[in-house]
Design a protein around this motif. Sequence first.
Motif, PDB file in Angstrom:
ATOM      1  N   ASP A  62       0.910  -1.160  -0.280  1.00  0.00           N
ATOM      2  CA  ASP A  62      -0.316  -0.364   0.012  1.00  0.00           C
ATOM      3  C   ASP A  62       0.729   1.152  -0.209  1.00  0.00           C
ATOM      4  OD1 ASP A  62      -2.695   1.348   0.088  1.00  0.00           O
ATOM      5  OD2 ASP A  62      -2.395   1.583   2.670  1.00  0.00           O
ATOM      6  N   ALA A 112       0.977   4.457  -3.183  1.00  0.00           N
ATOM      7  CA  ALA A 112       0.886   5.359  -2.484  1.00  0.00           C
ATOM      8  C   ALA A 112       1.986   6.343  -2.810  1.00  0.00           C
ATOM      9  CB  ALA A 112       0.162   5.809  -0.782  1.00  0.00           C
ATOM     10  N   GLU A 113       3.034   5.932  -2.629  1.00  0.00           N
ATOM     11  CA  GLU A 113       4.015   6.459  -3.169  1.00  0.00           C
ATOM     12  C   GLU A 113       4.240   6.807  -4.467  1.00  0.00           C
ATOM     13  OE1 GLU A 113       6.719   7.780  -1.089  1.00  0.00           O
ATOM     14  OE2 GLU A 113       6.767   7.225   0.913  1.00  0.00           O
ATOM     15  N   TYR A 114       3.822   5.517  -5.381  1.00  0.00           N
ATOM     16  CA  TYR A 114       3.525   5.903  -6.618  1.00  0.00           C
ATOM     17  C   TYR A 114       2.475   7.453  -7.677  1.00  0.00           C
ATOM     18  CZ  TYR A 114       2.422   5.184 -12.209  1.00  0.00           C
ATOM     19  OH  TYR A 114       2.811   5.215 -13.018  1.00  0.00           O
ATOM     20  N   VAL A 115       1.668   6.867  -6.581  1.00  0.00           N
ATOM     21  CA  VAL A 115       1.074   8.154  -6.830  1.00  0.00           C
ATOM     22  C   VAL A 115       1.571   9.252  -6.849  1.00  0.00           C
ATOM     23  CG1 VAL A 115      -1.145   8.856  -6.319  1.00  0.00           C
ATOM     24  CG2 VAL A 115      -1.381   6.138  -6.975  1.00  0.00           C
ATOM     25  N   LEU A 116       1.403   9.401  -5.573  1.00  0.00           N
ATOM     26  CA  LEU A 116       2.516  10.953  -4.888  1.00  0.00           C
ATOM     27  C   LEU A 116       3.512  11.616  -5.574  1.00  0.00           C
ATOM     28  CD1 LEU A 116       1.277  12.740  -2.356  1.00  0.00           C
ATOM     29  CD2 LEU A 116       4.005  11.291  -1.638  1.00  0.00           C
ATOM     30  N   GLY A 117       4.282  10.477  -6.986  1.00  0.00           N
ATOM     31  CA  GLY A 117       5.164  10.531  -7.542  1.00  0.00           C
ATOM     32  C   GLY A 117       7.036  10.907  -6.752  1.00  0.00           C
ATOM     33  N   THR A 118       6.572  10.161  -5.355  1.00  0.00           N
ATOM     34  CA  THR A 118       8.084   9.896  -4.775  1.00  0.00           C
ATOM     35  C   THR A 118       9.217   9.415  -5.429  1.00  0.00           C
ATOM     36  OG1 THR A 118       6.508  10.427  -3.322  1.00  0.00           O
ATOM     37  CG2 THR A 118       7.256  11.932  -2.903  1.00  0.00           C
ATOM     38  N   LEU A 119       8.294   7.811  -5.800  1.00  0.00           N
ATOM     39  CA  LEU A 119       9.437   6.539  -6.291  1.00  0.00           C
ATOM     40  C   LEU A 119      10.708   7.217  -7.550  1.00  0.00           C
ATOM     41  CD1 LEU A 119       7.039   3.753  -6.346  1.00  0.00           C
ATOM     42  CD2 LEU A 119       8.204   4.349  -4.268  1.00  0.00           C
ATOM     43  N   GLU A 120      11.828   7.016  -7.321  1.00  0.00           N
ATOM     44  CA  GLU A 120      12.624   7.493  -8.395  1.00  0.00           C
ATOM     45  C   GLU A 120      11.997   6.607  -9.675  1.00  0.00           C
ATOM     46  OE1 GLU A 120      13.944   9.638  -8.621  1.00  0.00           O
ATOM     47  OE2 GLU A 120      13.608  10.162  -6.746  1.00  0.00           O
ATOM     48  N   SER A 155       9.768   3.394 -10.084  1.00  0.00           N
ATOM     49  CA  SER A 155       8.750   3.273 -10.208  1.00  0.00           C
ATOM     50  C   SER A 155       7.981   2.599 -11.836  1.00  0.00           C
ATOM     51  CB  SER A 155       8.489   4.847 -11.426  1.00  0.00           C
ATOM     52  OG  SER A 155       6.913   5.190 -11.838  1.00  0.00           O
ATOM     53  N   ARG A 183       4.702  -0.378 -12.146  1.00  0.00           N
ATOM     54  CA  ARG A 183       3.830  -0.207 -13.467  1.00  0.00           C
ATOM     55  C   ARG A 183       4.037  -1.862 -13.803  1.00  0.00           C
ATOM     56  NH1 ARG A 183       5.958   5.387 -16.220  1.00  0.00           N
ATOM     57  NH2 ARG A 183       4.560   6.383 -15.067  1.00  0.00           N
ATOM     58  N   TRP A 212      -5.995   4.884  -4.257  1.00  0.00           N
ATOM     59  CA  TRP A 212      -4.918   5.996  -4.332  1.00  0.00           C
ATOM     60  C   TRP A 212      -5.151   7.758  -4.973  1.00  0.00           C
ATOM     61  CZ3 TRP A 212      -3.064   8.056   0.296  1.00  0.00           C
ATOM     62  CH2 TRP A 212      -3.292   7.286   1.344  1.00  0.00           C
ATOM     63  N   ARG A 232      -0.181  13.627 -15.351  1.00  0.00           N
ATOM     64  CA  ARG A 232       0.385  13.946 -13.572  1.00  0.00           C
ATOM     65  C   ARG A 232       2.207  13.055 -14.157  1.00  0.00           C
ATOM     66  NH1 ARG A 232      -0.090  11.771  -9.006  1.00  0.00           N
ATOM     67  NH2 ARG A 232       1.952  12.996  -8.645  1.00  0.00           N
ATOM     68  N   HIS A 233       1.758  12.086 -14.207  1.00  0.00           N
ATOM     69  CA  HIS A 233       3.095  10.617 -14.637  1.00  0.00           C
ATOM     70  C   HIS A 233       3.703  11.017 -16.045  1.00  0.00           C
ATOM     71  CE1 HIS A 233       1.472   8.599 -11.088  1.00  0.00           C
ATOM     72  NE2 HIS A 233       0.739   7.982 -11.295  1.00  0.00           N
ATOM     73  N   LEU A 266       5.779  13.733 -14.567  1.00  0.00           N
ATOM     74  CA  LEU A 266       7.596  13.087 -13.660  1.00  0.00           C
ATOM     75  C   LEU A 266       7.983  12.190 -14.577  1.00  0.00           C
ATOM     76  CD1 LEU A 266       4.205  11.641 -10.755  1.00  0.00           C
ATOM     77  CD2 LEU A 266       6.382  13.489 -10.667  1.00  0.00           C
ATOM     78  N   ARG A 268      11.523  13.216 -14.044  1.00  0.00           N
ATOM     79  CA  ARG A 268      12.616  12.667 -13.669  1.00  0.00           C
ATOM     80  C   ARG A 268      13.989  12.006 -14.044  1.00  0.00           C
ATOM     81  NH1 ARG A 268       7.952   8.668 -12.849  1.00  0.00           N
ATOM     82  NH2 ARG A 268       7.933   8.580  -9.972  1.00  0.00           N
ATOM     83  N   ARG A 275      15.109  15.519 -12.349  1.00  0.00           N
ATOM     84  CA  ARG A 275      14.588  16.810 -11.245  1.00  0.00           C
ATOM     85  C   ARG A 275      15.496  18.121 -10.724  1.00  0.00           C
ATOM     86  NH1 ARG A 275       9.837  13.193  -7.828  1.00  0.00           N
ATOM     87  NH2 ARG A 275       9.757  11.721  -8.749  1.00  0.00           N
ATOM     88  N   PHE A 279       2.451  15.686  -4.727  1.00  0.00           N
ATOM     89  CA  PHE A 279       1.669  15.547  -6.318  1.00  0.00           C
ATOM     90  C   PHE A 279       1.329  16.559  -6.709  1.00  0.00           C
ATOM     91  CE2 PHE A 279      -2.645  15.172  -6.991  1.00  0.00           C
ATOM     92  CZ  PHE A 279      -3.220  14.140  -7.632  1.00  0.00           C
ATOM     93  N   HIS A 330      11.966  13.475  -2.716  1.00  0.00           N
ATOM     94  CA  HIS A 330      12.093  13.309  -1.696  1.00  0.00           C
ATOM     95  C   HIS A 330      13.577  14.188  -0.943  1.00  0.00           C
ATOM     96  CE1 HIS A 330      10.347   9.614  -0.750  1.00  0.00           C
ATOM     97  NE2 HIS A 330       9.089  10.171  -0.074  1.00  0.00           N
TER      98      HIS A 330
END
Lengths: 221, 176
Positions: free
Chosen positions: A7, A11-19, A23, A27, A43, B78-79, B82, B86, B90, B140, B146
Amino acid sequence: MTAQERDEMAAEYVLGTLEARESDAARKLMARDAEFAQLVTDWEARLAPLLTLAAPEAPPPGLWARIEATLGDAQPARRVLRFSWRGFGLGASAVATGLAAFLVFRPPAAPPMMTVLLTSQDQSAFLVEAEHGQIRLAAVNPRGVEAGRVMQLWALPQGATAPTSLGLVPESGRLSVTPRGIRPAPGMLIEITLEPPGGSPTGRPTGPILFIGRLTAAGTS
Amino acid sequence: MSEAAQLLGRIAREDRAALQALYKLQSVRLFGVAMAILRDRDAAADAVHDGFVKIARRAAQYDPERGAAEAWLGSVIRHAALDIARRRGREIPTDDATLGDSPVEADQLETLAAGEDGARLRECLSRLADKNRQGIVLAFVHGLSHPQIAAKLDLPLGTVKAWIRRGLHSLKECLA
Protein backbone atom coordinates in the motif's frame (compact mmCIF):
# COMPACT_ATOMS: atom_id res chain seq x y z
CA MET A 1 6.21 -7.41 0.47
CA THR A 2 3.74 -7.11 3.31
CA ALA A 3 0.27 -5.71 2.68
CA GLN A 4 1.36 -2.44 4.27
CA GLU A 5 4.49 -2.19 2.11
CA ARG A 6 2.38 -2.76 -1.01
CA ASP A 7 0.00 0.00 0.00
CA GLU A 8 2.91 2.35 0.75
CA MET A 9 4.41 1.61 -2.65
CA ALA A 10 1.07 2.34 -4.34
CA ALA A 11 0.71 5.59 -2.36
CA GLU A 12 4.20 6.85 -3.16
CA TYR A 13 3.82 5.84 -6.81
CA VAL A 14 0.72 8.04 -6.98
CA LEU A 15 2.37 10.82 -4.96
CA GLY A 16 5.27 10.76 -7.45
CA THR A 17 8.08 10.34 -4.94
CA LEU A 18 9.35 7.00 -6.29
CA GLU A 19 12.55 7.22 -8.31
CA ALA A 20 12.57 6.09 -11.95
CA ARG A 21 13.48 2.46 -11.24
CA GLU A 22 10.98 2.03 -8.38
CA SER A 23 8.33 3.73 -10.45
CA ASP A 24 8.92 1.31 -13.36
CA ALA A 25 8.72 -1.60 -10.92
CA ALA A 26 5.38 -0.28 -9.64
CA ARG A 27 4.02 -0.07 -13.21
CA LYS A 28 5.10 -3.63 -13.97
CA LEU A 29 3.41 -4.80 -10.80
CA MET A 30 0.21 -2.93 -11.76
CA ALA A 31 0.19 -4.70 -15.14
CA ARG A 32 0.25 -8.21 -13.65
CA ASP A 33 -1.32 -7.74 -10.22
CA ALA A 34 -4.92 -6.49 -10.31
CA GLU A 35 -5.01 -6.12 -6.53
CA PHE A 36 -2.00 -3.82 -6.55
CA ALA A 37 -3.51 -1.89 -9.48
CA GLN A 38 -6.62 -1.37 -7.36
CA LEU A 39 -4.49 0.03 -4.50
CA VAL A 40 -3.04 2.53 -6.99
CA THR A 41 -6.52 3.46 -8.28
CA ASP A 42 -7.71 4.01 -4.70
CA TRP A 43 -4.80 6.36 -4.01
CA GLU A 44 -5.39 8.26 -7.26
CA ALA A 45 -8.99 8.79 -6.13
CA ARG A 46 -7.97 9.92 -2.63
CA LEU A 47 -5.50 12.53 -3.86
CA ALA A 48 -7.29 13.61 -7.08
CA PRO A 49 -8.87 16.74 -5.49
CA LEU A 50 -5.32 18.14 -5.13
CA LEU A 51 -5.24 18.42 -8.95
CA THR A 52 -7.40 21.53 -8.62
CA LEU A 53 -4.47 23.32 -6.95
CA ALA A 54 -2.73 23.51 -10.36
CA ALA A 55 -3.79 26.71 -12.14
CA PRO A 56 -5.36 26.01 -15.58
CA GLU A 57 -3.26 27.32 -18.45
CA ALA A 58 -3.81 27.31 -22.22
CA PRO A 59 -1.42 24.94 -24.03
CA PRO A 60 0.55 26.16 -27.08
CA PRO A 61 -1.65 26.41 -30.22
CA GLY A 62 0.13 23.69 -32.23
CA LEU A 63 -0.08 20.98 -29.59
CA TRP A 64 -3.19 19.20 -30.86
CA ALA A 65 -1.72 18.96 -34.39
CA ARG A 66 1.40 17.39 -32.89
CA ILE A 67 -0.62 14.80 -30.97
CA GLU A 68 -2.59 13.98 -34.11
CA ALA A 69 0.62 13.62 -36.14
CA THR A 70 2.09 11.20 -33.58
CA LEU A 71 -1.06 9.10 -33.72
CA GLY A 72 -0.53 8.82 -37.48
CA ASP A 73 -3.68 10.60 -38.49
CA ALA A 74 -2.66 12.73 -41.47
CA GLN A 75 -5.78 11.77 -43.44
CA PRO A 76 -7.96 14.84 -42.90
CA ALA A 77 -5.15 17.13 -44.08
CA ARG A 78 -4.71 15.11 -47.30
CA ARG A 79 -8.45 15.22 -48.02
CA VAL A 80 -8.56 18.99 -47.67
CA LEU A 81 -5.59 19.40 -50.00
CA ARG A 82 -7.10 17.24 -52.75
CA PHE A 83 -10.39 19.09 -52.49
CA SER A 84 -8.82 22.50 -52.87
CA TRP A 85 -6.89 21.44 -56.00
CA ARG A 86 -10.10 20.30 -57.61
CA GLY A 87 -11.56 23.70 -56.70
CA PHE A 88 -8.86 25.43 -58.69
CA GLY A 89 -9.65 23.30 -61.73
CA LEU A 90 -13.29 24.40 -61.80
CA GLY A 91 -12.56 27.74 -63.38
CA ALA A 92 -10.36 30.55 -62.34
CA SER A 93 -13.00 33.25 -62.73
CA ALA A 94 -15.43 31.58 -60.32
CA VAL A 95 -12.63 31.20 -57.82
CA ALA A 96 -11.56 34.81 -58.31
CA THR A 97 -15.11 36.08 -57.79
CA GLY A 98 -15.45 34.00 -54.66
CA LEU A 99 -12.11 35.17 -53.39
CA ALA A 100 -12.99 38.81 -53.98
CA ALA A 101 -16.25 38.39 -52.10
CA PHE A 102 -14.36 36.65 -49.33
CA LEU A 103 -11.86 39.48 -49.06
CA VAL A 104 -14.54 42.17 -49.08
CA PHE A 105 -16.99 40.58 -46.67
CA ARG A 106 -14.62 38.71 -44.40
CA PRO A 107 -14.95 40.02 -40.86
CA PRO A 108 -11.68 41.07 -39.26
CA ALA A 109 -9.93 37.84 -38.27
CA ALA A 110 -9.42 37.45 -34.55
CA PRO A 111 -7.19 34.72 -33.14
CA PRO A 112 -8.60 32.23 -30.62
CA MET A 113 -8.69 33.86 -27.21
CA MET A 114 -9.17 32.66 -23.69
CA THR A 115 -9.14 33.70 -20.10
CA VAL A 116 -9.65 32.09 -16.73
CA LEU A 117 -12.18 33.83 -14.50
CA LEU A 118 -10.78 34.10 -11.01
CA THR A 119 -12.44 34.57 -7.67
CA SER A 120 -11.38 37.47 -5.46
CA GLN A 121 -8.92 35.01 -3.90
CA ASP A 122 -7.34 34.31 -7.31
CA GLN A 123 -8.81 30.83 -7.51
CA SER A 124 -9.78 29.72 -10.99
CA ALA A 125 -13.51 29.24 -11.37
CA PHE A 126 -14.42 29.39 -15.07
CA LEU A 127 -12.62 28.96 -18.34
CA VAL A 128 -13.68 31.30 -21.15
CA GLU A 129 -12.74 30.68 -24.78
CA ALA A 130 -13.60 32.96 -27.67
CA GLU A 131 -13.29 32.18 -31.36
CA HIS A 132 -15.11 33.26 -34.53
CA GLY A 133 -17.23 35.69 -32.53
CA GLN A 134 -18.46 32.99 -30.16
CA ILE A 135 -17.80 32.97 -26.43
CA ARG A 136 -17.79 29.67 -24.55
CA LEU A 137 -17.89 29.37 -20.79
CA ALA A 138 -17.05 26.24 -18.80
CA ALA A 139 -16.87 25.84 -15.02
CA VAL A 140 -13.50 24.62 -13.77
CA ASN A 141 -14.80 23.78 -10.30
CA PRO A 142 -18.58 23.69 -10.65
CA ARG A 143 -20.11 25.26 -7.58
CA GLY A 144 -23.58 26.26 -6.54
CA VAL A 145 -24.88 29.72 -5.88
CA GLU A 146 -26.90 30.88 -2.90
CA ALA A 147 -30.61 30.06 -3.09
CA GLY A 148 -32.80 32.58 -4.89
CA ARG A 149 -29.93 34.11 -6.88
CA VAL A 150 -28.44 33.44 -10.31
CA MET A 151 -25.11 34.05 -12.01
CA GLN A 152 -25.09 36.37 -15.04
CA LEU A 153 -22.28 36.60 -17.59
CA TRP A 154 -21.16 39.99 -18.95
CA ALA A 155 -18.63 41.29 -21.46
CA LEU A 156 -17.05 44.72 -21.37
CA PRO A 157 -15.17 45.64 -24.58
CA GLN A 158 -12.13 47.85 -24.08
CA GLY A 159 -13.21 51.48 -24.10
CA ALA A 160 -16.89 50.67 -23.49
CA THR A 161 -18.60 52.27 -20.52
CA ALA A 162 -21.16 49.58 -19.73
CA PRO A 163 -20.98 45.78 -19.93
CA THR A 164 -23.24 43.79 -22.25
CA SER A 165 -25.15 40.82 -20.84
CA LEU A 166 -24.23 37.48 -22.40
CA GLY A 167 -26.95 35.60 -20.51
CA LEU A 168 -27.49 33.62 -17.34
CA VAL A 169 -25.04 30.91 -16.35
CA PRO A 170 -26.87 27.56 -16.12
CA GLU A 171 -26.27 25.19 -13.23
CA SER A 172 -23.93 23.09 -15.38
CA GLY A 173 -21.64 26.11 -15.59
CA ARG A 174 -21.45 25.72 -19.38
CA LEU A 175 -22.65 28.37 -21.82
CA SER A 176 -21.96 29.17 -25.49
CA VAL A 177 -23.08 32.50 -26.87
CA THR A 178 -22.44 34.56 -30.01
CA PRO A 179 -23.18 38.08 -28.85
CA ARG A 180 -24.71 40.62 -31.23
CA GLY A 181 -23.30 44.09 -31.32
CA ILE A 182 -19.96 43.25 -29.75
CA ARG A 183 -17.15 41.08 -30.99
CA PRO A 184 -14.75 39.30 -28.63
CA ALA A 185 -11.30 40.89 -28.82
CA PRO A 186 -8.13 40.71 -26.75
CA GLY A 187 -8.44 42.95 -23.71
CA MET A 188 -12.19 42.45 -23.33
CA LEU A 189 -13.27 41.97 -19.71
CA ILE A 190 -15.49 38.99 -18.96
CA GLU A 191 -17.23 38.86 -15.60
CA ILE A 192 -19.92 36.98 -13.71
CA THR A 193 -22.13 38.79 -11.21
CA LEU A 194 -24.67 37.59 -8.67
CA GLU A 195 -28.16 38.70 -9.71
CA PRO A 196 -31.82 38.17 -8.75
CA PRO A 197 -33.77 35.32 -10.44
CA GLY A 198 -34.18 35.98 -14.16
CA GLY A 199 -31.10 38.18 -14.22
CA SER A 200 -30.44 41.86 -13.68
CA PRO A 201 -33.69 43.86 -14.03
CA THR A 202 -31.79 46.97 -15.21
CA GLY A 203 -29.63 45.56 -17.99
CA ARG A 204 -26.57 46.53 -15.95
CA PRO A 205 -24.89 44.41 -13.26
CA THR A 206 -26.61 44.99 -9.90
CA GLY A 207 -24.91 42.40 -7.72
CA PRO A 208 -21.31 41.75 -6.67
CA ILE A 209 -18.74 40.54 -9.21
CA LEU A 210 -18.04 36.91 -8.38
CA PHE A 211 -15.50 36.13 -11.08
CA ILE A 212 -13.58 38.23 -13.57
CA GLY A 213 -10.92 37.84 -16.26
CA ARG A 214 -9.57 39.56 -19.38
CA LEU A 215 -9.42 37.87 -22.82
CA THR A 216 -5.97 37.29 -24.27
CA ALA A 217 -4.81 35.47 -27.38
CA ALA A 218 -4.73 31.75 -26.53
CA GLY A 219 -1.28 30.50 -25.67
CA THR A 220 0.08 33.85 -24.51
CA SER A 221 -1.29 33.84 -21.00
CA MET B 1 -21.54 9.80 -16.52
CA SER B 2 -19.53 12.96 -17.16
CA GLU B 3 -18.89 14.28 -20.65
CA ALA B 4 -15.22 13.29 -20.32
CA ALA B 5 -16.17 9.74 -19.30
CA GLN B 6 -18.47 9.39 -22.32
CA LEU B 7 -15.75 10.67 -24.61
CA LEU B 8 -13.29 8.12 -23.18
CA GLY B 9 -15.77 5.39 -24.10
CA ARG B 10 -15.79 6.60 -27.70
CA ILE B 11 -12.00 7.02 -27.76
CA ALA B 12 -11.66 3.39 -26.69
CA ARG B 13 -13.53 2.59 -29.94
CA GLU B 14 -10.91 4.62 -31.86
CA ASP B 15 -13.12 7.63 -32.43
CA ARG B 16 -10.57 10.33 -33.26
CA ALA B 17 -13.16 13.13 -33.16
CA ALA B 18 -13.90 12.15 -29.55
CA LEU B 19 -10.21 12.49 -28.69
CA GLN B 20 -10.17 15.97 -30.18
CA ALA B 21 -13.32 16.88 -28.25
CA LEU B 22 -11.68 15.60 -25.05
CA TYR B 23 -8.60 17.69 -25.83
CA LYS B 24 -10.77 20.80 -26.22
CA LEU B 25 -12.57 20.03 -22.99
CA GLN B 26 -9.60 19.14 -20.81
CA SER B 27 -6.32 20.42 -22.28
CA VAL B 28 -6.29 23.76 -20.42
CA ARG B 29 -6.78 22.05 -17.07
CA LEU B 30 -4.30 19.27 -17.90
CA PHE B 31 -1.67 21.66 -19.29
CA GLY B 32 -1.93 23.46 -15.95
CA VAL B 33 -1.34 20.16 -14.12
CA ALA B 34 1.81 19.54 -16.21
CA MET B 35 2.99 23.16 -15.78
CA ALA B 36 2.72 22.90 -11.99
CA ILE B 37 5.21 20.02 -12.14
CA LEU B 38 7.53 21.14 -14.95
CA ARG B 39 7.24 24.97 -14.88
CA ASP B 40 8.33 25.09 -18.51
CA ARG B 41 5.83 25.42 -21.37
CA ASP B 42 7.84 23.28 -23.81
CA ALA B 43 8.29 20.46 -21.31
CA ALA B 44 4.64 20.71 -20.22
CA ALA B 45 3.58 20.50 -23.89
CA ASP B 46 5.69 17.33 -24.20
CA ALA B 47 3.91 15.89 -21.14
CA VAL B 48 0.43 16.66 -22.49
CA HIS B 49 1.47 15.23 -25.87
CA ASP B 50 2.75 12.00 -24.29
CA GLY B 51 -0.31 11.87 -22.05
CA PHE B 52 -2.83 12.23 -24.88
CA VAL B 53 -1.05 9.58 -26.95
CA LYS B 54 -1.42 7.27 -23.93
CA ILE B 55 -5.06 8.30 -23.50
CA ALA B 56 -5.73 7.45 -27.17
CA ARG B 57 -4.16 4.03 -26.79
CA ARG B 58 -5.33 3.14 -23.29
CA ALA B 59 -8.79 4.69 -23.05
CA ALA B 60 -10.21 1.18 -22.76
CA GLN B 61 -8.40 0.82 -19.42
CA TYR B 62 -10.54 3.58 -17.92
CA ASP B 63 -13.32 2.05 -15.85
CA PRO B 64 -16.11 4.50 -14.92
CA GLU B 65 -17.02 2.24 -11.99
CA ARG B 66 -13.67 2.90 -10.37
CA GLY B 67 -13.50 6.67 -10.41
CA ALA B 68 -14.06 9.98 -12.17
CA ALA B 69 -12.69 10.42 -15.69
CA GLU B 70 -11.15 13.75 -14.67
CA ALA B 71 -9.09 12.03 -11.97
CA TRP B 72 -7.95 9.32 -14.42
CA LEU B 73 -6.95 11.92 -17.03
CA GLY B 74 -5.15 13.94 -14.37
CA SER B 75 -3.15 10.91 -13.28
CA VAL B 76 -2.13 10.05 -16.86
CA ILE B 77 -0.83 13.59 -17.43
CA ARG B 78 0.81 13.80 -13.99
CA HIS B 79 2.74 10.58 -14.54
CA ALA B 80 3.78 11.71 -18.05
CA ALA B 81 5.06 14.96 -16.49
CA LEU B 82 6.78 13.08 -13.64
CA ASP B 83 8.52 10.82 -16.18
CA ILE B 84 9.89 13.90 -17.95
CA ALA B 85 10.94 15.40 -14.61
CA ARG B 86 12.73 12.15 -13.71
CA ARG B 87 14.48 12.00 -17.11
CA ARG B 88 15.75 15.53 -16.50
CA GLY B 89 17.05 14.30 -13.14
CA ARG B 90 14.52 16.57 -11.45
CA GLU B 91 17.14 19.29 -11.75
CA ILE B 92 14.47 21.98 -11.40
CA PRO B 93 15.89 24.42 -8.88
CA THR B 94 14.01 24.18 -5.62
CA ASP B 95 14.99 27.72 -4.71
CA ASP B 96 12.61 29.00 -7.39
CA ALA B 97 10.81 31.74 -5.49
CA THR B 98 7.48 31.01 -7.13
CA LEU B 99 7.61 27.29 -6.47
CA GLY B 100 4.80 25.99 -4.39
CA ASP B 101 4.43 29.25 -2.52
CA SER B 102 0.74 29.71 -2.79
CA PRO B 103 -0.72 26.19 -2.97
CA VAL B 104 0.88 25.26 0.32
CA GLU B 105 -0.72 28.07 2.26
CA ALA B 106 -3.66 26.85 4.27
CA ASP B 107 -6.13 29.32 2.76
CA GLN B 108 -5.29 28.10 -0.75
CA LEU B 109 -6.59 24.71 0.27
CA GLU B 110 -9.99 26.44 0.16
CA THR B 111 -9.97 25.53 -3.53
CA LEU B 112 -10.35 21.93 -2.48
CA ALA B 113 -13.67 22.65 -0.84
CA ALA B 114 -15.43 22.40 -4.21
CA GLY B 115 -17.06 18.99 -4.21
CA GLU B 116 -17.55 16.51 -1.43
CA ASP B 117 -14.29 14.63 -2.01
CA GLY B 118 -12.32 17.86 -1.99
CA ALA B 119 -13.89 19.03 1.26
CA ARG B 120 -13.07 15.72 2.94
CA LEU B 121 -9.49 15.71 1.72
CA ARG B 122 -9.09 19.31 2.86
CA GLU B 123 -10.40 18.43 6.31
CA CYS B 124 -8.01 15.48 6.56
CA LEU B 125 -5.03 17.48 5.27
CA SER B 126 -5.73 20.17 7.84
CA ARG B 127 -5.22 17.61 10.60
CA LEU B 128 -1.64 16.97 9.47
CA ALA B 129 1.36 18.92 10.76
CA ASP B 130 2.19 21.88 8.48
CA LYS B 131 5.41 20.49 7.01
CA ASN B 132 3.79 17.10 6.57
CA ARG B 133 0.95 18.63 4.54
CA GLN B 134 3.38 20.81 2.59
CA GLY B 135 5.49 17.79 1.70
CA ILE B 136 2.49 15.96 0.27
CA VAL B 137 1.33 18.98 -1.76
CA LEU B 138 4.86 19.71 -3.04
CA ALA B 139 5.19 16.10 -4.19
CA PHE B 140 1.73 15.66 -5.73
CA VAL B 141 1.13 19.10 -7.23
CA HIS B 142 4.70 20.20 -8.00
CA GLY B 143 6.39 16.83 -8.59
CA LEU B 144 9.18 17.36 -6.08
CA SER B 145 11.33 14.38 -5.09
CA HIS B 146 12.15 13.50 -1.48
CA PRO B 147 15.54 15.31 -1.62
CA GLN B 148 13.93 18.42 -3.16
CA ILE B 149 11.24 18.50 -0.48
CA ALA B 150 13.92 18.08 2.20
CA ALA B 151 15.82 21.06 0.76
CA LYS B 152 12.68 23.16 0.37
CA LEU B 153 11.39 22.49 3.91
CA ASP B 154 14.88 22.48 5.43
CA LEU B 155 14.47 19.04 6.98
CA PRO B 156 16.72 15.95 6.95
CA LEU B 157 15.94 13.55 4.08
CA GLY B 158 15.11 10.66 6.41
CA THR B 159 12.65 12.82 8.32
CA VAL B 160 10.89 13.88 5.11
CA LYS B 161 10.54 10.27 3.94
CA ALA B 162 9.16 9.14 7.28
CA TRP B 163 6.79 12.11 7.60
CA ILE B 164 5.37 11.69 4.13
CA ARG B 165 4.79 7.99 4.72
CA ARG B 166 3.12 8.72 8.04
CA GLY B 167 1.12 11.58 6.51
CA LEU B 168 -0.20 9.31 3.76
CA HIS B 169 -1.12 6.71 6.34
CA SER B 170 -3.05 9.29 8.40
CA LEU B 171 -4.82 10.56 5.28
CA LYS B 172 -5.95 7.07 4.38
CA GLU B 173 -7.34 6.47 7.86
CA CYS B 174 -9.00 9.87 7.94
CA LEU B 175 -10.63 9.38 4.52
CA ALA B 176 -11.78 5.82 5.22
